[in-house]
Design a protein around this motif. Structure first.
Motif: not given
Lengths: 341, 272
Positions: B35-36, B38, B62, B67, B69, B88, B91
């Motif tokens: 999971v990205p 931020l 986002l 998206y 995150h 950010l 992934s």
């Protein structure tokens, strides 16, 4: 000879700008935008290439003087002032178009201007070989040594945040990638139209021309912006060329208030310009606007000035040659001796 | 067998022995999770939107693009490669800021603006820049140079992040930086002038919005994220009891912008 001596001049607007460079009447995009707006609005106006930001109460050029009112500083304010005076180029725009006009103006004045600053003041090659010498020449004298440094420092402070990025396999500065995006927005907006909003110029055209005209200068040492414009956005480049010929067919009318500066460097650097400005002032010929003077009148005037200067020179030569007046250096030496005693 | 330069041979032989590294810092974050993340400036209490407009902008973008995150609070702009929050961590572990975030989101979650025509796209760019220059400047100026806002909102916000006496010094340092930034763009800072610029920008945005759901039809775009971020911060941060803040008043005058801001907030950020 003040502007008030001639009733015609008292009513005219006077625009104080930075001086000419690169075949354009000014090297500053904001001055150029104001000049374009004034040219299109067909008012009586004259340009004063004062090259001195200290004349303006805010330390900025361009400045517009309208008679005895308080001078107006800055392109946006000048345009607003002229609109108030009834010289409105945006009359034919709808409400949405006015909003668009504002948005594109801010794109050009805030962002594209940064691209220009980058290419002019942060590319070492350009600074050394192109912008600094050209602007110094345009400013002449002491200002030419001082002001380019100031401009460069200002640009450096403003452009700190731009970083280097990879673009199409090459490392380049972020600003050129962004500039492409901004140019694309302008080119899409312009499309195949003659001006941005149909077939009549608006204030947006003045602003875009003022900035883009300086972007497409082919003679820079590193003409990155010029090559982007010509190869990727040929419509914008053609638009600039067309407006340039349209706007500057006749020479701009010079202000009679433009005083010659008495700094020694000015006399040494360009004695001809200096002598001409002095003569203009003395002979009072400047009340005849340059635009309305016919070639024959101009020749007559040159003959008059030439013969006067010639006569004075011959007279002085005669006087000295025959010893009627002698500059005695002996007295001076006596004085020195006297001091030693 | 081709001839090899002896000096090259020697170079290839070196180093003769390689010792293992003494200390290798652990990969951070611990594992490049799927999971990205931020990183944003911390929100105020009871809210999930940051107090910083730049962070809200990307949060909103986002959210619009759906998206996936998570959000991490961070008050150290120096952590970001560009020196400015937010950033950010994608992934695959790349650290992205600013435009790179937009590109990454467009590549992975789909382009919100793909349905727009060229001219609409041009308008989108220009209006985005209009908001980012004029509204941003007015907001910054109000935050640091409106006495009441500065004393009740801005200084407490930054001073809460550090212990005394560091907080006093650092918050003033930030103010000096912001002032320098503003002065690099305008030679004279005049309240009326900055405010009238912002008013013009708001009027233009209000005209563009009209009675639509979003700026370009029924779907959100990057422009919506930008305008929402400034409007939201202006409306929520600059609300002082018993005092009029001119910039907030200017926004309140445009009914459709206020409604728009409320609607976007309720759709994407309301705590359920």
């Amino acid at each position: 000879m003040s502007a008030l001596d001639n009733p015609g001049d008292a009513a005219a607007f006077e625009l104080f700008t930075w001086g000419p460079a690169y075949n354009l009447p000014s090297f500053d995009p904001f001055c150029l935008a104001s000049i374009a707006y004034l040219q299109w609005s067909e008012v009586r106006w004259m340009v004063n290439e004062c090259n001195n930001a200290a004349v303006s109460p805010r330390g900025e050029l361009p400045m517009l003087r309208d008679g005895l009112l308080e001078p107006v500083v800055g392109t946006a304010k000048i345009i607003a002032h002229l609109k108030k005076k009834g010289h409105d180029l945006d009359q034919h725009l709808s409400a949405t178009q006015v909003a668009e006009c504002l948005a594109y103006t801010s794109l050009v004045e805030e962002k594209l201007y940064e691209a220009l600053l980058f290419s002019w003041w942060l590319e070492a090659q350009n600074v050394m070989k192109s912008t600094r010498p050209t602007i110094a020449k345009s400013l002449r004298g002491w200002a030419g040594m001082r002001i380019p440094t100031q401009l460069q420092q200002k640009a450096e402070a403003r452009l700190k945040k731009y970083r280097k990025v990879a673009y199409k396999g090459k490392e380049t500065n972020e600003i050129y990638v962004l500039a492409r995006e901004w140019y694309a927005a302008l080119a899409n907006k312009l499309g195949n139209q003659q001006y941005f909003f149909g077939d009549r110029p608006s204030s947006l055209d003045a602003v875009v021309f003022g900035h883009l005209a300086l972007h497409c200068i082919p003679s820079l040492a590193e003409p990155t912006l010029f090559s982007i414009l010509t190869f990727e956005f040929p419509t914008l480049h053609a638009y600039c060329d067309r407006l340039r010929t349209e706007l500057f067919t006749a020479p701009l009318r010079q202000s009679p208030n433009h005083r010659p500066s008495y700094i020694l460097t000015d006399m040494l650097r360009s004695p001809l310009t200096y002598a001409r400005s002095l003569l203009d002032k003395l002979s009072g010929s400047v009340t005849v606007p340059a635009k309305e003077m016919k070639p024959k009148e101009r020749r007559d005037q040159l003959v008059t000035i030439g013969s006067t200067v010639g006569a004075i020179a011959v007279f002085l030569g005669y006087v000295f040659y025959n010893g009627i007046v002698e500059i005695d250096t002996g007295e001076w030496q006596d004085g020195e001796k006297h001091n030693e005693e | 067998m081709p001839w090899v330069n002896p000096s090259t041979k020697l170079q290839n032989a070196l180093p003769l022995k390689t010792h293992p590294a003494v200390f290798v810092p652990a990969a951070w974050p611990a594992e490049p999770a799927g999971v990205p993340i931020l990183y944003i400036f911390p929100p105020s209490k009871q809210a999930i939107t940051s107090v910083d407009a730049e962070c809200v902008k990307y949060q909103a973008f986002l959210a619009f693009s759906n998206y996936k995150h998570t959000i991490q609070e961070c008050h150290e702009p120096g952590m970001s490669p560009s020196g400015q929050l937010p950033f950010l961590i994608a992934s695959d572990g790349r650290i992205l800021t600013g435009r790179q975030i937009v590109e990454e989101v467009k590549n992975t979650a789909g382009d919100l603006e793909s349905r727009l025509t060229d001219v609409e796209r041009a308008d989108l760019t220009s209006f985005t820049l209009l908001a980012e220059t004029k509204l941003d400047f007015a907001l910054l100026f109000t935050l640091w140079y409106d006495n009441r806002i500065r004393d009740t909102v801005t200084f407490p916000m930054y001073e809460a992040l550090y212990p005394w006496p560091l907080n006093k010094i650092l918050s003033r340092q930030i103010r000096a930086e912001k002032t320098e930034w503003m002065l690099s763009r305008k030679s004279v800072l005049k309240r009326d002038e900055i405010l009238s610029d912002a008013k013009q920008a708001l009027a233009a945005l209000s005209t563009l919005l009209g009675s639509q759901l979003f700026f370009f039809g029924s779907k959100a775009s990057f422009l919506d994220a930008v305008v929402f971020s400034y409007l939201h911060v202006i409306l929520s941060q600059l609300a002082l009891p018993g005092a009029d803040v001119p910039l907030r008043e200017a926004v309140m005058r445009h009914d459709n912008l206020v409604q728009y801001c409320r609607r976007v907030f309720n759709t994407f950020f309301a705590l359920t």
